[in-house]
Design an enzyme around this catalytic site. Structure first.
Site, PDB file in Angstrom:
ATOM      1  N   ASN A  23       3.344   5.262  -5.025  1.00  0.00           N
ATOM      2  CA  ASN A  23       2.155   5.406  -4.664  1.00  0.00           C
ATOM      3  C   ASN A  23       2.216   5.557  -3.157  1.00  0.00           C
ATOM      4  O   ASN A  23       2.519   4.295  -2.312  1.00  0.00           O
ATOM      5  CB  ASN A  23       1.219   4.109  -5.144  1.00  0.00           C
ATOM      6  CG  ASN A  23      -0.217   4.036  -4.918  1.00  0.00           C
ATOM      7  OD1 ASN A  23      -0.426   4.865  -3.715  1.00  0.00           O
ATOM      8  ND2 ASN A  23      -1.020   3.587  -5.631  1.00  0.00           N
ATOM      9  N   VAL A  46       0.057   4.920  -0.942  1.00  0.00           N
ATOM     10  CA  VAL A  46      -0.606   3.623  -0.107  1.00  0.00           C
ATOM     11  C   VAL A  46       0.066   2.561  -0.626  1.00  0.00           C
ATOM     12  O   VAL A  46      -0.409   1.375   0.126  1.00  0.00           O
ATOM     13  CB  VAL A  46      -2.199   3.644  -0.316  1.00  0.00           C
ATOM     14  CG1 VAL A  46      -2.789   4.794   0.195  1.00  0.00           C
ATOM     15  CG2 VAL A  46      -2.320   3.038  -1.835  1.00  0.00           C
ATOM     16  N   GLU A  47       1.294   2.338  -1.299  1.00  0.00           N
ATOM     17  CA  GLU A  47       1.920   1.215  -1.549  1.00  0.00           C
ATOM     18  C   GLU A  47       3.357   1.483  -1.103  1.00  0.00           C
ATOM     19  O   GLU A  47       3.441   1.465   0.273  1.00  0.00           O
ATOM     20  CB  GLU A  47       1.795   0.998  -2.963  1.00  0.00           C
ATOM     21  CG  GLU A  47       0.592   0.434  -3.245  1.00  0.00           C
ATOM     22  CD  GLU A  47       0.428  -0.085  -4.895  1.00  0.00           C
ATOM     23  OE1 GLU A  47       1.140  -0.585  -5.253  1.00  0.00           O
ATOM     24  OE2 GLU A  47      -0.512   0.531  -5.645  1.00  0.00           O
ATOM     25  N   MET A  48       4.448   1.907  -1.690  1.00  0.00           N
ATOM     26  CA  MET A  48       5.642   2.103  -1.287  1.00  0.00           C
ATOM     27  C   MET A  48       5.991   3.291  -0.857  1.00  0.00           C
ATOM     28  O   MET A  48       6.992   3.506  -0.028  1.00  0.00           O
ATOM     29  CB  MET A  48       6.675   1.515  -2.172  1.00  0.00           C
ATOM     30  CG  MET A  48       6.412   0.017  -2.336  1.00  0.00           C
ATOM     31  SD  MET A  48       7.205  -0.815  -3.908  1.00  0.00           S
ATOM     32  CE  MET A  48       8.656  -1.331  -3.535  1.00  0.00           C
ATOM     33  N   PHE A  53       2.503   1.040   2.869  1.00  0.00           N
ATOM     34  CA  PHE A  53       3.634   1.871   3.703  1.00  0.00           C
ATOM     35  C   PHE A  53       2.712   2.116   4.945  1.00  0.00           C
ATOM     36  O   PHE A  53       1.837   2.686   4.989  1.00  0.00           O
ATOM     37  CB  PHE A  53       3.910   3.095   3.146  1.00  0.00           C
ATOM     38  CG  PHE A  53       4.865   3.842   3.900  1.00  0.00           C
ATOM     39  CD1 PHE A  53       6.218   3.518   4.338  1.00  0.00           C
ATOM     40  CD2 PHE A  53       4.479   4.933   4.479  1.00  0.00           C
ATOM     41  CE1 PHE A  53       6.969   4.270   5.123  1.00  0.00           C
ATOM     42  CE2 PHE A  53       5.180   5.731   5.205  1.00  0.00           C
ATOM     43  CZ  PHE A  53       6.698   5.369   5.555  1.00  0.00           C
TER      44      PHE A  53
END
Lengths: 377, 260
Positions: A158, A160-162, A118
């Protein structure tokens, strides 16, 4: 009203979130419990698909796909899961879908060393291929999810992901007039819940199988010309405990080959000059010293197409990977004993790389879905 | 006092919180643990320091140096533009013996020397460790560089220090390592390329040198005293000589190694 906000429904998959996310969740959700009805948490909504279970056809070289009793695979569940897999609305601000990091065009892995999350956030590990993830006894490099269902939504939450939340995912999906009907078709009611999203995507992921490679045709299909002479030499080195010793972890069974033992091994990759790991891997979950720096053995299916390699994507090419192993790993107190047995001449290394290129499957085209439909919130 | 009475006495003292003798552990707990003593580095007096220098020579047959076969790593062949010869015995003009490691073996006991602040570099270039023989102080940084287009692997095999092994891909940043104990010599190999060898001498002082093609060495800034000067060679064994260095003296010591 029967509240199912508890361990079984809404809290089950939250293990992967950071502390800050947990706090955020608590701050937003817990007050809401007092008055507002939460989607997915308010009723006893079954997450079990109601249609006729289907058998997933397995290509040559793979065993029967294990299916959990609580999530039988149906054609409608696969179709819904496929749609969700490509839907960016699973992420914060609808920026990323599962396919953003598990690219079908890259055999469901990521050509980037570390995936971009993201707003450009970085995690620490490389997105592995989803091919044959259906067979793994646990998911993620550190094995923190016991099933595909438990894995699915981890990246969605997460930061640092979605970077999404449970209510964010559900609210986004509810805006699409198509989804309630699709959920009804799969689960019998139009409710959109996180558990249903997980089950549907897991069903889709169970269809992402890679087999019937040149290796499979040679090894299991009796087609002795399927491999070149060099690849046959490479296969022998792969299996030889005194040379490649690769099959010690990247297993080949009598009737099928997953090329992973599903276990955790420290191969020294990622250790620093002082013998320490930035990413301690499996240790994060078990807190056993012997698990320090250990990561789940990845499959080697389609390995020539899924670089860069290793849990941190540090090695760019198969040549570099084989050279790394030829060096017998990086020493550290927890280096797997199997690593120390490897002895590879330069010709062995070339033969191994040639063999690894024979593991690319001929996945049917209908399992590589059409490009992601542009979604604008 | 009979033995059992001693015990009783100790117990009594302990219970009454008397700390000496019987309850040392209590005393230790009661005070701060002793801080690591600040290193008391020896300071060389430049007014009295001298130097020792000399030549290392070789006498004997000169076997032709064998070419190294890198054909199974084409990138290594390409990097060398011609034949590469093994370097276990390198004799220069006038019988000069190269790659001899010369060092003070005895005579500096009791002195602690600060590690040199700048690193010593070993480069993997042309699929070859450069230099082939080098020295480093304990605590000094050994910087390991890979200038090649292939992955290398540095594997020091010490007897006293910790053995380790680390791969270094093409373009990877330099690795830094420090040895903690004096050890002459530590063989280094590359697990990937069997022809790559190097030797590192680790000393707890700065008085060492490696001969070049002229076979000469100089060790300077040495305090006056009596020392054992030792020479290590890869294939010809070791030799020692005792030297006495007067204040501001300059000793001259030559060695001759004999081949078979």
């Amino acid at each position: 009203m029967k509240l199912r906000f508890g361990q079984s429904t809404c809290a089950r998959n939250r293990q992967t979130r950071s502390k800050s996310r947990v706090l955020h969740f608590a701050a937003v959700v817990l007050p809401a419990l007092s008055g507002i009805v939460l989607p997915g948490c308010e009723r006893n909504v079954s997450s079990k698909p109601t249609g006729t279970p289907v058998t997933i056809a397995t290509p040559l070289g793979l065993p029967t796909v294990p299916i959990p009793v609580h999530n039988p695979v149906t054609a409608d569940a696969i179709a819904l899961g496929r749609k969700l897999f490509y839907d960016r609305r699973l992420s914060n601000q609808s920026t990323l879908s599962c396919a953003s990091c598990h690219l079908p065009s890259h055999d469901f892995s990521d050509p980037h060393r570390i995936s971009l999350g993201f707003h450009g956030a970085h995690g620490t590990r490389h997105a592995p291929t989803l091919f044959n993830a259906a067979y793994l006894p646990s998911q993620f490099w550190d094995g923190r999810a016991a099933s595909l269902e438990a894995q699915v939504i981890g990246p969605a939450f997460n930061p640092v992901e979605m970077d999404n939340t449970a209510q964010g995912v559900v609210a986004n999906l509810e805006k699409d007039p198509e989804y309630p009907a699709l959920f009804q078709k799969v689960f019998g009611t139009p409710d959109i819940t996180i558990e249903r999203v997980e089950n549907a995507i897991a069903s889709y992921e169970r269809t992402l199988l890679s087999g019937n490679s040149a290796f499979d045709r040679y090894e299991f299909g009796g087609e002795k010309t399927a491999l070149t002479a060099q690849q046959i030499r490479g296969l022998a080195i792969f299996r030889d405990p005194n040379r490649g010793n690769c099959a010690a972890c990247h297993t080949i069974n009598a009737h099928y080959a997953l090329f992973t033992d599903g276990k955790f091994h420290n191969i020294g990759e990622g250790v620093d000059d002082e013998g320490k790991f930035d990413d301690t891997g499996r240790f994060d979950r078990t807190h056993l010293a012997s698990d320090t720096g250990a990561f789940e053995t990845p499959t080697l299916r389609d390995i020539a197409e899924t670089g860069p390699y290793m849990h941190d994507g540090r090695l760019k090419t198969l040549d570099a990977v084989i050279q790394y192993y030829a060096g017998q790993g990086n020493s550290n107190p927890f280096l797997d004993k199997e690593i120390k047995k490897i002895h590879l001449s330069a010709q062995d290394r070339g033969d191994l790389v040639a063999f690894l290129k024979s593991l690319t499957g001929n996945t049917p085209l209908d399992e590589k879905p059409a490009p992601e439909r542009a979604v604008h919130p | 006092m009979k033995p059992h009475l001693k015990i009783v006495a100790c117990l009594t003292l302990t219970v009454s919180a008397a700390m000496s003798g019987c309850s040392k552990s209590s005393t230790r707990h009661a005070t701060m643990p002793p801080a690591a003593p600040a290193p008391n580095y020896f300071k060389v007096d430049p007014a009295t320091a001298g130097s020792v220098s000399g030549s290392i020579r070789y006498q004997g047959p000169r076997p032709a140096r064998k070419p190294v076969d890198m054909s199974n790593e084409p990138a290594c062949v390409d990097a060398n533009h011609g034949k590469v010869y093994e370097d276990s015995l390198v004799v220069g003009p006038h019988n000069a013996l190269a790659n001899a490691f010369v060092y003070i073996e005895k005579g500096l006991e009791g002195k602690t020397f600060a590690p040199a602040p700048s690193p010593v570099t070993i480069d993997q270039k042309g699929c070859w460790f450069r230099p082939h023989v080098l020295g480093v102080q304990t605590g000094q940084t050994l910087q390991i560089v890979n200038s090649d287009p292939v992955t290398h692997n540095i594997h020091p095999m010490p007897q006293v220090n910790r053995e380790w092994n680390h791969s270094q891909g093409s373009g990877d940043p330099p690795m830094n390592h420090r040895f903690t104990k004096a050890e002459v010599m530590i063989p280094i190999k590359c697990n990937i390329h069997g022809w790559m060898h190097a030797y590192v001498g680790v000393l707890d002082h700065p008085y060492f040198a490696v001969t070049g093609d002229d076979g000469k060495f100089t060790i300077s800034n040495l305090p006056p005293g009596t020392y054992t000067l030792a020479v290590w060679t890869q294939t010809l064994g070791d030799q020692q000589q005792t030297i006495t260095l007067a204040p501001r003296g300059s000793a001259r010591v030559d060695f001759t190694f004999h081949g078979k």
